[in-house]
Design a protein around this motif. Structure first.
Motif, PDB file in Angstrom:
ATOM      1  N   THR A 190       0.824  -1.233  -0.064  1.00 43.14           N
ATOM      2  CA  THR A 190      -0.099  -0.071   0.062  1.00 43.14           C
ATOM      3  C   THR A 190       0.765   1.088  -0.121  1.00 43.14           C
ATOM      4  OG1 THR A 190      -1.676  -1.049   1.088  1.00 43.14           O
ATOM      5  CG2 THR A 190      -1.650   1.138   1.359  1.00 43.14           C
ATOM      6  N   LEU A 191       0.719   2.160  -1.103  1.00 45.12           N
ATOM      7  CA  LEU A 191       1.311   3.212  -1.282  1.00 45.12           C
ATOM      8  C   LEU A 191       0.694   4.445  -1.151  1.00 45.12           C
ATOM      9  CD1 LEU A 191       4.010   1.779  -3.766  1.00 45.12           C
ATOM     10  CD2 LEU A 191       4.484   2.029  -1.467  1.00 45.12           C
ATOM     11  N   GLU A 192       1.124   5.862  -1.020  1.00 46.83           N
ATOM     12  CA  GLU A 192       0.406   7.044  -0.964  1.00 46.83           C
ATOM     13  C   GLU A 192       0.703   7.507  -2.381  1.00 46.83           C
ATOM     14  OE1 GLU A 192       0.665  11.431   0.997  1.00 46.83           O
ATOM     15  OE2 GLU A 192       1.509   9.721   2.090  1.00 46.83           O
ATOM     16  N   VAL A 193      -0.389   8.043  -2.954  1.00 41.31           N
ATOM     17  CA  VAL A 193      -0.400   8.916  -4.122  1.00 41.31           C
ATOM     18  C   VAL A 193       0.410  10.350  -3.950  1.00 41.31           C
ATOM     19  CG1 VAL A 193      -1.462  10.116  -5.989  1.00 41.31           C
ATOM     20  CG2 VAL A 193      -2.481   7.822  -5.084  1.00 41.31           C
ATOM     21  N   GLY A 194       1.458  10.587  -4.694  1.00 41.46           N
ATOM     22  CA  GLY A 194       2.164  11.859  -4.399  1.00 41.46           C
ATOM     23  C   GLY A 194       2.204  12.732  -5.673  1.00 41.46           C
ATOM     24  N   GLU A 195       1.595  12.264  -6.878  1.00 43.01           N
ATOM     25  CA  GLU A 195       1.443  13.017  -7.809  1.00 43.01           C
ATOM     26  C   GLU A 195       0.680  12.292  -9.041  1.00 43.01           C
ATOM     27  OE1 GLU A 195       4.080  15.702 -10.828  1.00 43.01           O
ATOM     28  OE2 GLU A 195       4.860  14.781  -9.205  1.00 43.01           O
ATOM     29  N   ASN A 250      -2.602  15.252 -18.681  1.00 40.96           N
ATOM     30  CA  ASN A 250      -2.453  16.085 -19.670  1.00 40.96           C
ATOM     31  C   ASN A 250      -1.140  15.416 -20.384  1.00 40.96           C
ATOM     32  OD1 ASN A 250      -4.467  17.872 -19.204  1.00 40.96           O
ATOM     33  ND2 ASN A 250      -3.272  18.951 -17.902  1.00 40.96           N
ATOM     34  N   GLY A 251      -0.008  16.150 -20.684  1.00 38.76           N
ATOM     35  CA  GLY A 251       1.041  15.451 -21.690  1.00 38.76           C
ATOM     36  C   GLY A 251       1.825  14.527 -20.983  1.00 38.76           C
ATOM     37  N   GLU A 252       1.562  14.514 -19.536  1.00 37.50           N
ATOM     38  CA  GLU A 252       2.480  13.663 -18.577  1.00 37.50           C
ATOM     39  C   GLU A 252       1.697  12.312 -18.341  1.00 37.50           C
ATOM     40  OE1 GLU A 252       3.352  16.230 -15.426  1.00 37.50           O
ATOM     41  OE2 GLU A 252       5.673  16.655 -16.651  1.00 37.50           O
ATOM     42  N   ALA A 253       0.320  12.402 -18.855  1.00 37.16           N
ATOM     43  CA  ALA A 253      -0.370  11.229 -18.194  1.00 37.16           C
ATOM     44  C   ALA A 253       0.197   9.764 -18.601  1.00 37.16           C
ATOM     45  CB  ALA A 253      -1.763  11.092 -18.675  1.00 37.16           C
ATOM     46  N   CYS A 254       0.986   9.709 -19.611  1.00 38.49           N
ATOM     47  CA  CYS A 254       1.327   8.408 -19.969  1.00 38.49           C
ATOM     48  C   CYS A 254       2.341   7.808 -18.884  1.00 38.49           C
ATOM     49  CB  CYS A 254       1.843   8.381 -21.230  1.00 38.49           C
ATOM     50  SG  CYS A 254       3.268   9.762 -21.569  1.00 38.49           S
ATOM     51  N   LEU A 255       2.826   8.748 -17.949  1.00 36.40           N
ATOM     52  CA  LEU A 255       3.774   8.339 -17.160  1.00 36.40           C
ATOM     53  C   LEU A 255       2.962   7.627 -15.698  1.00 36.40           C
ATOM     54  CD1 LEU A 255       5.881  11.608 -16.762  1.00 36.40           C
ATOM     55  CD2 LEU A 255       6.343   9.418 -17.915  1.00 36.40           C
ATOM     56  N   GLY A 256       1.780   7.756 -15.684  1.00 37.85           N
ATOM     57  CA  GLY A 256       1.124   6.958 -14.648  1.00 37.85           C
ATOM     58  C   GLY A 256       1.029   7.779 -13.517  1.00 37.85           C
ATOM     59  N   ILE A 257       0.678   6.945 -12.182  1.00 37.82           N
ATOM     60  CA  ILE A 257       0.633   7.727 -11.213  1.00 37.82           C
ATOM     61  C   ILE A 257       1.586   7.745 -10.367  1.00 37.82           C
ATOM     62  CG2 ILE A 257      -0.935   7.599  -9.089  1.00 37.82           C
ATOM     63  CD1 ILE A 257      -2.885   7.967 -11.807  1.00 37.82           C
ATOM     64  N   GLY A 258       1.977   8.743  -9.728  1.00 35.75           N
ATOM     65  CA  GLY A 258       3.232   8.978  -8.952  1.00 35.75           C
ATOM     66  C   GLY A 258       3.039   8.589  -7.596  1.00 35.75           C
ATOM     67  N   GLY A 305       6.311   6.316 -10.937  1.00 34.00           N
ATOM     68  CA  GLY A 305       5.168   6.339 -11.792  1.00 34.00           C
ATOM     69  C   GLY A 305       4.772   4.807 -11.858  1.00 34.00           C
ATOM     70  N   PHE A 306       3.477   4.809 -11.606  1.00 38.42           N
ATOM     71  CA  PHE A 306       2.697   3.374 -11.743  1.00 38.42           C
ATOM     72  C   PHE A 306       1.784   3.444 -12.479  1.00 38.42           C
ATOM     73  CE2 PHE A 306       5.129   2.609  -7.901  1.00 38.42           C
ATOM     74  CZ  PHE A 306       5.398   1.470  -7.539  1.00 38.42           C
ATOM     75  N   PRO A 307       1.375   2.387 -13.424  1.00 36.54           N
ATOM     76  CA  PRO A 307       0.400   2.375 -14.475  1.00 36.54           C
ATOM     77  C   PRO A 307      -0.937   2.256 -13.645  1.00 36.54           C
ATOM     78  CG  PRO A 307       1.469   0.243 -14.529  1.00 36.54           C
ATOM     79  CD  PRO A 307       2.226   1.117 -13.590  1.00 36.54           C
ATOM     80  N   PHE A 308      -2.070   2.891 -13.926  1.00 33.77           N
ATOM     81  CA  PHE A 308      -3.308   2.863 -13.203  1.00 33.77           C
ATOM     82  C   PHE A 308      -3.784   1.544 -13.144  1.00 33.77           C
ATOM     83  CE2 PHE A 308      -5.012   3.294 -17.600  1.00 33.77           C
ATOM     84  CZ  PHE A 308      -6.001   2.430 -17.490  1.00 33.77           C
TER      85      PHE A 308
END
Length: 88
Positions: free
Chosen positions: A49-54, A58-66, A78-81
Motif C-alpha cells: 500500500t502506497l500513497e499517491v504523491g502526484e 495532460n501531456g504527462e499522463a502516460c507516465l502513470g500515477i506517481g 510512476g505506476f500504471p493505473f
C-alpha cells in the motif's frame, strides 16, 4: 481508447487525489498498454500500500500515477493505473 484517456476515466471513477492510499495489485511489463515508463526490479511493489504523491495528467499522463515509495527519501515513482486499487 488510449492509455491517457483510460487513466483519466479511472481517476474520475475512483475520485483519486494526492494523498490517497492505493494497493499495488500486480506488476506490469514495461511500456504495457501505452504506459511510457519502465520497471526495474526495485520498483515492483505488488502487495504494498502506497500513497499517491502526484497524478500525472495532460501531456504527462502516460507516465502513470506517481506513488511515494518508502526508501529513505520518499521518491515518487510512476505506476500504471491498471495495477492500482484505491483503498481509501
Amino acid at each position: 481508447m488510449s492509455y491517457e484517456s483510460d487513466q483519466d476515466k479511472w481517476i474520475k471513477e475512483v475520485g483519486l487525489r494526492v494523498g490517497d492510499k492505493v494497493l499495488v495489485v500486480a506488476s506490469a511489463e514495461s511500456h504495457t498498454y501505452g504506459w511510457h515508463n519502465s520497471w526495474n526490479t526495485d520498483d515492483m511493489r505488488a502487495g504494498e500500500t502506497l500513497e499517491v504523491g502526484e497524478i500525472y495528467q495532460n501531456g504527462e499522463a502516460c507516465l502513470g500515477i506517481g506513488l511515494r515509495v518508502p526508501n529513505g527519501s520518499q521518491d515518487i515513482y510512476g505506476f500504471p493505473f491498471f495495477v492500482l486499487v484505491k483503498i481509501n
